[in-house]
Write an enzyme that holds these catalytic residues in place. Sequence first.
Site, mmCIF file in Angstrom:
data_model
loop_
_atom_site.group_PDB
_atom_site.id
_atom_site.type_symbol
_atom_site.label_atom_id
_atom_site.label_comp_id
_atom_site.label_asym_id
_atom_site.label_seq_id
_atom_site.Cartn_x
_atom_site.Cartn_y
_atom_site.Cartn_z
ATOM 1 N N GLY A 66 0.840 -1.192 0.000
ATOM 2 C CA GLY A 66 0.000 0.000 0.000
ATOM 3 C C GLY A 66 0.877 1.245 0.000
ATOM 4 O O GLY A 66 0.569 2.239 0.652
ATOM 5 N N MET A 71 -0.712 6.688 4.164
ATOM 6 C CA MET A 71 0.188 6.155 5.183
ATOM 7 C C MET A 71 1.414 5.519 4.559
ATOM 8 O O MET A 71 2.514 5.567 5.128
ATOM 9 C CB MET A 71 -0.546 5.144 6.068
ATOM 10 C CG MET A 71 -1.440 5.772 7.118
ATOM 11 S SD MET A 71 -0.585 6.997 8.147
ATOM 12 C CE MET A 71 0.813 6.053 8.740
ATOM 13 N N SER A 167 -2.492 -4.500 14.925
ATOM 14 C CA SER A 167 -2.972 -3.514 15.887
ATOM 15 C C SER A 167 -3.949 -2.599 15.177
ATOM 16 O O SER A 167 -3.711 -2.184 14.039
ATOM 17 C CB SER A 167 -1.813 -2.696 16.466
ATOM 18 O OG SER A 167 -2.287 -1.759 17.410
ATOM 19 N N ASN A 169 -4.517 0.337 15.977
ATOM 20 C CA ASN A 169 -3.919 1.666 15.970
ATOM 21 C C ASN A 169 -2.460 1.526 16.366
ATOM 22 O O ASN A 169 -2.148 0.890 17.369
ATOM 23 C CB ASN A 169 -4.653 2.593 16.938
ATOM 24 C CG ASN A 169 -4.245 4.045 16.793
ATOM 25 O OD1 ASN A 169 -3.088 4.395 16.969
ATOM 26 N ND2 ASN A 169 -5.202 4.896 16.481
ATOM 27 N N HIS A 201 -13.075 11.048 12.328
ATOM 28 C CA HIS A 201 -12.039 10.901 11.308
ATOM 29 C C HIS A 201 -12.389 11.740 10.080
ATOM 30 O O HIS A 201 -13.518 12.223 9.943
ATOM 31 C CB HIS A 201 -11.869 9.436 10.909
ATOM 32 C CG HIS A 201 -11.117 8.621 11.912
ATOM 33 N ND1 HIS A 201 -11.735 8.026 12.998
ATOM 34 C CD2 HIS A 201 -9.799 8.307 12.016
ATOM 35 C CE1 HIS A 201 -10.824 7.379 13.709
ATOM 36 N NE2 HIS A 201 -9.652 7.525 13.148
ATOM 37 N N HIS A 202 -11.430 11.853 9.187
ATOM 38 C CA HIS A 202 -11.574 12.615 7.947
ATOM 39 C C HIS A 202 -12.655 12.013 7.042
ATOM 40 O O HIS A 202 -13.067 10.855 7.210
ATOM 41 C CB HIS A 202 -10.239 12.645 7.189
ATOM 42 C CG HIS A 202 -9.654 11.279 6.973
ATOM 43 N ND1 HIS A 202 -9.968 10.489 5.893
ATOM 44 C CD2 HIS A 202 -8.788 10.554 7.727
ATOM 45 C CE1 HIS A 202 -9.318 9.346 5.960
ATOM 46 N NE2 HIS A 202 -8.593 9.347 7.064
ATOM 47 N N LYS A 205 -12.251 8.422 5.064
ATOM 48 C CA LYS A 205 -12.160 7.115 5.723
ATOM 49 C C LYS A 205 -13.366 6.263 5.345
ATOM 50 O O LYS A 205 -14.514 6.707 5.448
ATOM 51 C CB LYS A 205 -12.073 7.277 7.240
ATOM 52 C CG LYS A 205 -11.840 5.961 7.982
ATOM 53 C CD LYS A 205 -11.523 6.200 9.444
ATOM 54 C CE LYS A 205 -11.340 4.891 10.210
ATOM 55 N NZ LYS A 205 -10.223 4.077 9.678
#
Length: 311
Positions: A66, A71, A167, A169, A201-202, A205
Amino acid sequence: MAFYEKQVQFFVRMYRKLCMRMGSSTGRTVLLFVCGQLFGQGCTAKCARRGCLRKENMMIKVLMHGCNGRMGQVITQLIAQDDALEVVAGVDMSDHIQNTYPVYKDLASCQEQVDVVIDFASAQAVDALLDHCAEQQIPCVLCTTGLSNEQLAHVEEASKKVAVLRSANMSVGINLLQKLLREAAPVLADAGFDIEIVEKHHNQKLDAPSGTAVALADSINGALAEEYAYVYDRSARRELRPQKEIGISAVRGGTIVGDHDVIFAGTDEVITLSHRAYSRTVFGKGAIQAAKYLAGKSAGLYDMSDVIDGE
């Protein structure tokens, strides 16, 4: 195996551990000192000539899954400033960004040798990623959220064959918040406090609620003997709020990186535990720390608490 090869592997493992704790420059200095103490200064000089301590031999080789997403690019830029890691290849369906490493459309096309995969792609790509990592024996830092129950079972199965760190986060702050919630929840629940979680969130998302919000709820519920039900929408019911439920609400708007509020509402008092992420860098740094930890680990399912504890 020849003594030299064993020596190289020993130093690489030690260097990576030292980099995690001290930083790459200090780690290299300490390693040179240890080498001299264990094998003599002559051995240190030989290591330098042969390449034991060359930067490229010590660096953890990363496949960024990705890589052309938000990210993926954050992590690419952070790793470029880190002497302990190097992104040697990326995988992404999009090719609109020019990277310093080769980018492939799929995992099967990637021929580079890597030590660990960092994944920030999409839930649709997770199954193929897990199969690839298990087959090739490549540890995987799995950061994609919004996984189905079937995919979570796939994660468990894959972790029996290869090291997987998952995880919801990657920030240290969120993982410490989970620890605080496990301690606070039993005390406040016994005192009659209602529990609500609000995440923001933005507007780009895709999944809701966020994986982090669910993880926070899981931390609370785990401390409460799994007696609480999760509620995501109350619009279709007209009744008093049951005590043993955790309401989870999602807000989408603007460019909010990630806000999470855990509300304990009691009689005449409210306690709110909050986490605000002001930049995606915090998640990227956590993913990199996790990759350093996971490279070379044996099969098993790990999470950020393992990284924080350094076990």
